[in-house]
Design an enzyme around this catalytic site. Sequence first.
Site, short mmCIF file in Angstrom:
data_model
loop_
_atom_site.label_atom_id
_atom_site.label_comp_id
_atom_site.label_asym_id
_atom_site.label_seq_id
_atom_site.Cartn_x
_atom_site.Cartn_y
_atom_site.Cartn_z
N ARG A 54 71.94 66.59 28.80
CA ARG A 54 72.67 65.50 28.15
C ARG A 54 73.19 64.54 29.22
O ARG A 54 73.93 64.92 30.11
CB ARG A 54 73.83 66.05 27.33
CG ARG A 54 74.48 65.01 26.41
CD ARG A 54 75.70 64.35 26.99
NE ARG A 54 76.82 65.26 27.09
CZ ARG A 54 78.08 64.89 27.32
NH1 ARG A 54 78.39 63.63 27.49
NH2 ARG A 54 79.05 65.78 27.42
N HIS A 57 79.53 56.67 27.42
CA HIS A 57 80.42 57.59 28.11
C HIS A 57 81.34 56.78 29.02
O HIS A 57 81.31 56.88 30.24
CB HIS A 57 79.63 58.63 28.92
CG HIS A 57 80.43 59.84 29.31
ND1 HIS A 57 79.97 61.13 29.13
CD2 HIS A 57 81.64 59.97 29.89
CE1 HIS A 57 80.86 61.99 29.58
NE2 HIS A 57 81.90 61.30 30.06
N GLU A 59 83.70 61.73 23.64
CA GLU A 59 85.16 61.84 23.69
C GLU A 59 85.87 60.52 23.38
O GLU A 59 86.66 60.01 24.18
CB GLU A 59 85.61 62.36 25.06
CG GLU A 59 85.15 63.77 25.35
CD GLU A 59 85.69 64.32 26.64
OE1 GLU A 59 85.64 65.55 26.81
OE2 GLU A 59 86.18 63.54 27.50
N ASN A 107 83.21 69.09 23.04
CA ASN A 107 83.66 69.30 24.41
C ASN A 107 84.97 70.09 24.35
O ASN A 107 85.91 69.68 23.64
CB ASN A 107 83.91 67.98 25.14
CG ASN A 107 82.64 67.19 25.37
OD1 ASN A 107 81.54 67.67 25.12
ND2 ASN A 107 82.80 65.98 25.86
N TYR A 161 87.71 72.62 26.84
CA TYR A 161 88.07 73.26 28.10
C TYR A 161 89.24 74.22 27.93
O TYR A 161 89.23 75.33 28.46
CB TYR A 161 88.42 72.21 29.15
CG TYR A 161 87.25 71.34 29.54
CD1 TYR A 161 86.40 71.70 30.58
CD2 TYR A 161 86.95 70.17 28.84
CE1 TYR A 161 85.31 70.92 30.93
CE2 TYR A 161 85.86 69.38 29.19
CZ TYR A 161 85.04 69.76 30.23
OH TYR A 161 83.95 69.00 30.58
N GLU A 206 80.11 70.06 26.47
CA GLU A 206 80.84 70.19 27.74
C GLU A 206 81.70 71.43 27.68
O GLU A 206 82.48 71.62 26.74
CB GLU A 206 81.74 68.98 28.03
CG GLU A 206 81.04 67.72 28.45
CD GLU A 206 82.02 66.62 28.87
OE1 GLU A 206 83.15 66.96 29.31
OE2 GLU A 206 81.67 65.45 28.75
#
Length: 468
Positions: free
Chosen positions: A87, A131, A176, A299, A301, A357
């Site tokens: 990606r 992005h 995002e 995404n 984290y 991500e």
Amino acid sequence: MAGNILKAHARTPVAPKPEFLWGVSTSSFQIEGAAHIEGRGDSIWDAYCRIQGRVKGGDTGDQACDHYHRYTEDVALMRDLGVNAYRFSISWPRVLPRGRGVSNEPGLAFYDRLIDALLAADIEPWICLYHWDLPQALDDLGGWQNRDIAGWFADYATLVARRYGDRVKRFATFNEPCVFTLFGYGLGWNAPGIADKAALHKAIHHVNLSHGAAVDVLRASVPDASLGAIHNRQPCFPRSASPEDANAAQRFAEYWNDAFPYPQQFGCYPSALADAIEPYQRPGDMAQIARSVDWFGLNHYSPHYIKADSNLIGATFGAPPDDVPRTSIGWPIVPGAFRDTLLDIHHRFGLPIYVLENGTAAEDKLDIAGGIQDAGRIAYLQAYTDAMQEAISAGADVRGYFVWSLLDNFEWASGYSQRFGLVYVDFDTQRRIPKASARWYSDLIAAPRESPISSATANSVNAIAAKG
């Protein structure tokens, strides 16, 4: 607009692959470099980097990883990893230097070369249209605050779709959007550095309108297109037991988690945003936004711990509780939150999920033998992929996992101070050195695990912060 400037590129169409995808992700501004050659225009991040004090160390994306010239080496690294998908994002100012109008053939040709190299390596290209690197020429016209940008974005999507749609079938509209709108227009932490309530809410709505317009273009231009958007979705917990922090966490979650998936999937804004965005809506807008997509890009984290604040949304990031392990840059390590997020998305949105991500920064340094033994990153990735397996076992329809990132790169306001890559980059020489985590990921891809998380893996998470 774009049709008469496109060259024919007859290639064999590539259908989306049905098997689970193991991939890596990058973005144009963070790795490409070549900022001022072959017709590329300025982006808002080029301009932002030139403002003293905005980016750590005064770093810029001018050279980054020089992927523009070294893409064949980077594709070879991906091939050696064994990934079956990649990606990446298109640099809008590289292909349309002023954001609209006349296209830039050298920039378009770069992505032709990259896509063809990926296909030759049996790696499926996934294109993200945006992005964060908005052409500066469009920002001069109001950027995401200008409603006309939905049309500009649709024209850009048309150019990309017609040029690459014979070889690429997977497209994401945005990466995002919650981050680049909130940080760029609400809190002033990222490009273009605005902190204004009206600017934030106009940007949110116009990004959503642009998403719907791009979905229409991609459907019309690319046979068998597989479309989605990539959302950063993370649990938002109150930093304390106070009512103020509880209210702040709920409000922050609506901006962070729901401002884009909700209108795009359900045709409505969450309650905290609805009244603020209403002045910028016109009849038919929500129908234009809520276009059918094929998958949910995630995404993730870590969870957020939110506290009340005097800023324009009344909420900001707080420190994690003392007993929560953290990465070297202070992000909480909570694999269970990843599992729960995947299950929540599955039940709430009912779409196949691609994790586009996940990863961690670390203080990577060459050892005496010239390698990088990033045990902390390995422990993080193992714990999080085990948590993903738990979610899959519980019914979540997860169809792919992409590590952020292939390469150490430019990390926005943090410059080059944070290393997220599976591959170490010496930014002075541009030498690439696969880390121990690259070998670990290659082994995982070759023999994916079947069992859920073990207590040994869970215990190893506590060592991540110490190991970096």
